[in-house]
Design an enzyme around this catalytic site. Structure first.
Site, mmCIF file in Angstrom:
data_model
loop_
_atom_site.group_PDB
_atom_site.id
_atom_site.type_symbol
_atom_site.label_atom_id
_atom_site.label_comp_id
_atom_site.label_asym_id
_atom_site.label_seq_id
_atom_site.Cartn_x
_atom_site.Cartn_y
_atom_site.Cartn_z
ATOM 1 N N GLY A 63 26.966 -30.889 -37.366
ATOM 2 C CA GLY A 63 27.313 -29.723 -36.807
ATOM 3 C C GLY A 63 28.801 -29.845 -36.861
ATOM 4 O O GLY A 63 29.341 -31.136 -36.729
ATOM 5 N N THR A 64 29.429 -28.874 -36.594
ATOM 6 C CA THR A 64 30.953 -28.961 -36.846
ATOM 7 C C THR A 64 31.727 -28.356 -35.219
ATOM 8 O O THR A 64 31.735 -29.215 -34.630
ATOM 9 C CB THR A 64 31.287 -28.158 -38.058
ATOM 10 O OG1 THR A 64 30.652 -26.945 -37.876
ATOM 11 C CG2 THR A 64 31.155 -28.791 -38.979
ATOM 12 N N THR A 65 32.230 -27.063 -35.282
ATOM 13 C CA THR A 65 33.351 -27.194 -34.296
ATOM 14 C C THR A 65 32.802 -26.579 -32.896
ATOM 15 O O THR A 65 32.128 -25.644 -33.068
ATOM 16 C CB THR A 65 34.381 -26.229 -34.730
ATOM 17 O OG1 THR A 65 34.878 -26.809 -36.170
ATOM 18 C CG2 THR A 65 35.789 -26.336 -33.971
ATOM 19 N N ALA B 243 33.548 -26.888 -43.283
ATOM 20 C CA ALA B 243 32.434 -27.454 -42.663
ATOM 21 C C ALA B 243 32.340 -26.482 -41.418
ATOM 22 O O ALA B 243 31.202 -26.390 -40.826
ATOM 23 C CB ALA B 243 32.276 -28.549 -42.154
#
Lengths: 242, 276
Positions: B49-51, B224
């Site tokens: 998972g990213t931001t 991403a």
């Protein structure tokens, strides 16, 4: 060295049952009533911190009478049992039936194998999507389970009080009427004048089926004043004055 | 979950002393704790998972996360959710290995609810933040295998009557942020964006707009991080936590906010530089 006296198993169980019953009868009663949007619990309890009615899981609540340390221990075990089950499987897989079974086994084992039975009586209730799906289980000190419909009264003078509840209760009552009935019944004294219980003396909670996830909600004194206020406006209503 | 021969509740259920589900589980059946049984070695193919961004406003906080999960260079999910209510008055967002992170959030939510049911009161916001730190520290072994989970936690402090934000590192270090914070692969860009968009005492509405704007900026530069997807109508998860509790911003409102931000960014003159 003295020989131990022989006590027949029948006598042993009877003594234990009498002992447990005496302990339970000393406490104040708890009334459990189904109403149109859920299940209501009420008891006379001046303490704000030591509860007799508690939340176990999203749709499940717990009520108890008897020795506080014993039922508190069972309550914590129930919360752990439900949370562990919900964590291992899914939240929807936690049911009052399974919890009632676990409690019944625990109470039954203690009753037969340990020197002292647990002096408690419990109700495990689960609110369903409709009133027909509501479940109320009553558990005794010896581990026996009863699947109750609509109403339960436990504790001191349970029999006399449950007669009064049964006389006035009907399915689909609104919350205010159900709470008024419960409070009226809790104020009953055998052979004495009925007492009027103040909101501050009461512990009242509901499992409200209209709430999204966690159905359990305590009704604090101000909310109780609102609910009970209606009763004082309609006096001269002695449904089964004794 | 192995009852004894009588079917009685196991002894660990009735041991008094802890109000923590995590501690109960560690004593009762540690194999159920996430990641304890993972063998050493590289794990490939796990989702990331990213931001996540979080910022404080006057009377609460906003937390927002994009909807993308990646497995190496592949986009594994377009609609994963990475911002969750921890309880009624707090939110937790997670970046890192998605499987472990989501499990950790589930356990953290349960931990707070379990405490509330056993004790009859809510944990303080600092108490919740410290609890999360302990849980992160518990998965340090996994972090050293490259399976790090980095959360950001925020909520409404009922005693101080203000929103507060906490950031973490993989060792369980807990740091309070006074204004804003971002975690995940796009966090550098999001933080740069928030630096210009955030001001003290901003309103909830401005804060929501700033959070979405920061995610758009992160998605612009980080492969991403997924931006708002107008084709599939997938919007970031944006939530506010105020005295009224955790509230997810509805998609209809986010669609408006996204349209506004895109209009602001849209090039009006012919782009692409001078044709040669």
């Amino acid at each position: 060295m003295t020989m131990p006296f022989y006590v027949s198993p029948e006598q042993l169980m009877k003594d234990r049952a009498d002992y447990a019953r005496k302990g339970i009868a000393r406490g104040r009663s708890v009334v459990v009533l189904a109403y149109d949007d859920g299940i209501a619990f009420a008891t006379e309890n001046p303490s704000r911190a030591l509860h007799k009615i508690s939340e176990i899981y999203d749709r499940i609540a717990f009520a108890a009478v008897g020795k506080y340390n014993e039922f508190e221990n069972l309550r914590v075990a129930g919360v752990r049992y439900a949370d562990l089950r919900g964590y291992s499987y899914d939240r929807t897989d936690v049911s009052a039936r399974a919890l009632a079974n676990a409690y019944a086994q625990t109470l039954g084992t203690v009753f037969t194998t340990e020197s002292k039975p647990l002096e408690v009586e419990l109700v495990v209730a689960e609110v369903g999507r409709t009133a027909d799906e509501d479940q109320i289980y009553r558990l005794s000190y010896d581990g026996s389970v009863a699947d109750e419909r609509g109403t339960v009264v436990m504790g001191g003078q349970a029999e006399a009080l449950s007669e009064r509840v049964a006389a006035d209760w009907r399915p689909g009552m609104p919350l205010a009427e159900a709470v008024q009935l419960a409070v009226r019944v809790l104020g009953t004294q055998p052979g004495g004048e009925d007492r009027v219980l103040e909101p501050a003396q009461l512990e009242v909670a509901v499992l409200d089926r209209t709430r999204p996830r966690r159905a359990f909600r305590r009704l604090a004194a101000p909310q109780l004043v609102d609910l009970l206020g209606v009763a004082t406006e309609q006096p001269a209503d002695p449904p089964s004055a004794s | 979950m192995t009852p004894d021969t009588h079917g009685r509740l196991p002894a660990s259920f009735t041991v008094p002393g802890t109000s923590s589900f995590w501690e109960f589980l560690a004593a009762h059946d540690p194999s159920l704790l996430p990641g304890r049984t993972l063998p050493p070695g590289e794990v490939t193919g796990a989702l990331h998972g990213t931001t996540i961004v979080a910022l404080a406003f006057d009377g609460g906080i906003v937390m927002a996360g994009d909807r993308r999960a990646t497995a190496g260079p592949t986009i594994a999910s377009h609609h994963i959710e990475k911002v969750f209510p921890a309880d009624e008055y707090s939110a937790v967002g997670i970046a890192g290995t998605a499987g472990l992170a989501i499990e950790l959030v589930r356990l953290f939510q349960l931990e707070l609810e379990h405490y509330e049911k056993i004790e009859g009161t809510l944990l303080s916001l600092d108490g919740k933040a410290n609890r999360l730190a302990t849980m992160i520290r518990g998965s340090l072994g996994l972090a050293m295998q490259g399976l790090a989970v980095v959360p950001v936690f925020g909520g409404y402090d009922l005693d101080r009557k203000a929103g507060r934000i906490f950031s973490y590192d993989v060792t369980g270090g807990r740091y309070e942020e006074t204004d804003f914070h971002a975690v995940g692969s796009g966090s550098a860009f999001a933080r740069g964006s928030l630096k210009k968009l955030w001001w003290p005492g901003m309103s909830a509405e401005d804060a929501v707009k700033a959070a979405v704007h920061a995610l758009v900026d992160a998605a612009d530069d980080d492969s991403a991080t997924g931006g708002p997807d107008t084709t599939r109508r997938i919007w970031p998860v944006v939530a506010t936590v105020t005295g009224a509790g955790y509230l997810r911003v509805p998609d209809a409102r986010l669609a408006g906010t996204v349209a506004e931000i895109e209009a602001m960014r849209r090039v009006t003159e012919p782009g692409g530089g001078d044709p040669r």
